[in-house]
Design a protein around this motif. Structure first.
Motif, short mmCIF file in Angstrom:
data_model
loop_
_atom_site.label_atom_id
_atom_site.label_comp_id
_atom_site.label_asym_id
_atom_site.label_seq_id
_atom_site.Cartn_x
_atom_site.Cartn_y
_atom_site.Cartn_z
N PRO A 96 -1.69 9.09 -19.59
CA PRO A 96 -2.50 9.51 -18.44
C PRO A 96 -3.29 8.36 -17.83
N HIS A 97 -3.86 7.52 -18.67
CA HIS A 97 -4.64 6.38 -18.16
C HIS A 97 -3.75 5.45 -17.33
N ASP A 98 -2.54 5.19 -17.80
CA ASP A 98 -1.60 4.34 -17.06
C ASP A 98 -1.14 5.01 -15.77
N MET A 99 -1.00 6.32 -15.79
CA MET A 99 -0.64 7.04 -14.56
C MET A 99 -1.69 6.81 -13.48
N LEU A 100 -2.94 7.01 -13.86
CA LEU A 100 -4.04 6.85 -12.90
C LEU A 100 -4.12 5.42 -12.38
N ALA A 101 -3.96 4.47 -13.29
CA ALA A 101 -4.03 3.05 -12.90
C ALA A 101 -2.87 2.68 -11.97
N GLU A 102 -1.68 3.16 -12.26
CA GLU A 102 -0.52 2.85 -11.43
C GLU A 102 -0.66 3.47 -10.04
N LEU A 103 -1.09 4.71 -9.98
CA LEU A 103 -1.28 5.36 -8.68
C LEU A 103 -2.41 4.69 -7.89
N ARG A 104 -3.46 4.26 -8.59
CA ARG A 104 -4.54 3.54 -7.91
C ARG A 104 -4.00 2.26 -7.29
N SER A 105 -3.23 1.53 -8.03
CA SER A 105 -2.64 0.29 -7.53
C SER A 105 -1.70 0.55 -6.36
N ASP A 106 -0.87 1.57 -6.48
CA ASP A 106 0.06 1.92 -5.40
C ASP A 106 -0.69 2.31 -4.12
N ASN A 107 -1.75 3.08 -4.26
CA ASN A 107 -2.54 3.47 -3.10
C ASN A 107 -3.23 2.28 -2.47
N MET A 108 -3.69 1.35 -3.30
CA MET A 108 -4.31 0.14 -2.75
C MET A 108 -3.30 -0.68 -1.96
N GLU A 109 -2.08 -0.80 -2.48
CA GLU A 109 -1.02 -1.51 -1.75
C GLU A 109 -0.67 -0.79 -0.45
N LEU A 110 -0.62 0.53 -0.51
CA LEU A 110 -0.34 1.31 0.70
C LEU A 110 -1.40 1.02 1.75
N ASN A 111 -2.65 0.95 1.34
CA ASN A 111 -3.73 0.63 2.27
C ASN A 111 -3.54 -0.74 2.91
N LYS A 112 -3.14 -1.71 2.10
CA LYS A 112 -2.88 -3.05 2.62
C LYS A 112 -1.80 -3.01 3.70
N HIS A 113 -0.74 -2.29 3.42
CA HIS A 113 0.36 -2.18 4.38
C HIS A 113 -0.08 -1.45 5.65
N MET A 114 -0.91 -0.42 5.49
CA MET A 114 -1.38 0.30 6.67
C MET A 114 -2.29 -0.58 7.52
N ARG A 115 -3.10 -1.41 6.91
CA ARG A 115 -3.95 -2.33 7.68
C ARG A 115 -3.10 -3.32 8.47
N THR A 116 -2.03 -3.80 7.88
CA THR A 116 -1.12 -4.70 8.59
C THR A 116 -0.45 -3.97 9.75
N LEU A 117 -0.03 -2.73 9.53
CA LEU A 117 0.58 -1.94 10.59
C LEU A 117 -0.44 -1.66 11.70
N HIS A 118 -1.69 -1.47 11.33
CA HIS A 118 -2.74 -1.25 12.32
C HIS A 118 -2.87 -2.48 13.22
N GLU A 119 -2.79 -3.67 12.63
CA GLU A 119 -2.83 -4.91 13.43
C GLU A 119 -1.69 -4.95 14.43
N LEU A 120 -0.50 -4.50 14.01
CA LEU A 120 0.64 -4.44 14.92
C LEU A 120 0.38 -3.46 16.06
N CYS A 121 -0.24 -2.34 15.73
CA CYS A 121 -0.61 -1.37 16.77
C CYS A 121 -1.56 -2.01 17.78
N ASP A 122 -2.53 -2.76 17.27
CA ASP A 122 -3.49 -3.43 18.16
C ASP A 122 -2.78 -4.42 19.08
N GLU A 123 -1.82 -5.17 18.52
CA GLU A 123 -1.07 -6.15 19.32
C GLU A 123 -0.35 -5.48 20.49
N HIS A 124 0.15 -4.26 20.26
CA HIS A 124 0.94 -3.56 21.28
C HIS A 124 0.12 -2.53 22.06
#
Length: 172
Positions: A112-140
């Motif tokens: 269970p501890h590893d599940m929570l840690a892995e999902l936390r990491s995945d969500n943090m990466e998703l946020n990083k990707h969404m911020r990059t996509l947001h920058e692309l939205c701003d460009e266009h």
């Protein structure tokens, strides 16, 4: 089949947009990758929801179900945004597999501890990707997609926070 029916069957899905062709291509591409990531994260979250065990079973089971429901709610909005931009979206599990950046976890057992840690990491990466996509939205100048992404970033930050606090090991 009549010529008219043939032409309708092969007609482009050319949704009108005031964004240029390059913007449509780049934004739809970025959103499709995001959609693949969101589907992968949804399935991983449900996998862990189904397979969590231990003394905190009920709390973790309910938390992961709530988070999966929130993640699933993003999928239709992402796909429909791609279509509003004049793009086409993913069509299959195979297409998702080719685009996803969120890694699958097919392990027979995950603590269970590893599940929570892995999902936390995945969500943090998703946020990083969404911020990059947001920058692309701003460009266009795509404020509508940027606005959606801002809400998804906030939701994702909340998931990260809950996963962090739930998975913290304390001495007290």
């Amino acid at each position: 089949m009549s010529n008219d029916a043939k032409s309708r069957k092969t007609a482009n899905l050319a949704t009108p947009t005031d964004l240029g062709a390059n913007a449509t291509k780049e934004l739809a591409g970025g959103l499709n990758i995001l959609l693949a990531d969101v589907y992968a994260l949804y399935l991983k979250t449900k996998n862990f929801h189904w397979h969590v065990s231990g003394p905190h079973f009920r709390d973790y089971h309910l938390l992961l179900d709530d988070q999966a429901t929130q993640i699933d709610a993003m999928t239709d909005a992402i796909a429909e945004r791609v279509r509003k931009l004049g793009g086409t979206t993913i069509r299959s599990i195979g297409h998702i597999k080719r685009l996803q950046r969120v890694l699958d976890n097919d392990a027979d057992y995950v603590t269970p501890h590893d599940m929570l840690a892995e999902l936390r990491s995945d969500n943090m990466e998703l946020n990083k990707h969404m911020r990059t996509l947001h920058e692309l939205c701003d460009e266009h100048g795509d404020v509508a997609t940027a606005s959606l992404i801002e809400n998804w970033i906030d939701e994702t930050e909340q998931r990260v926070w809950f996963l962090f606090e739930t998975g913290r090991r304390t001495d007290g």
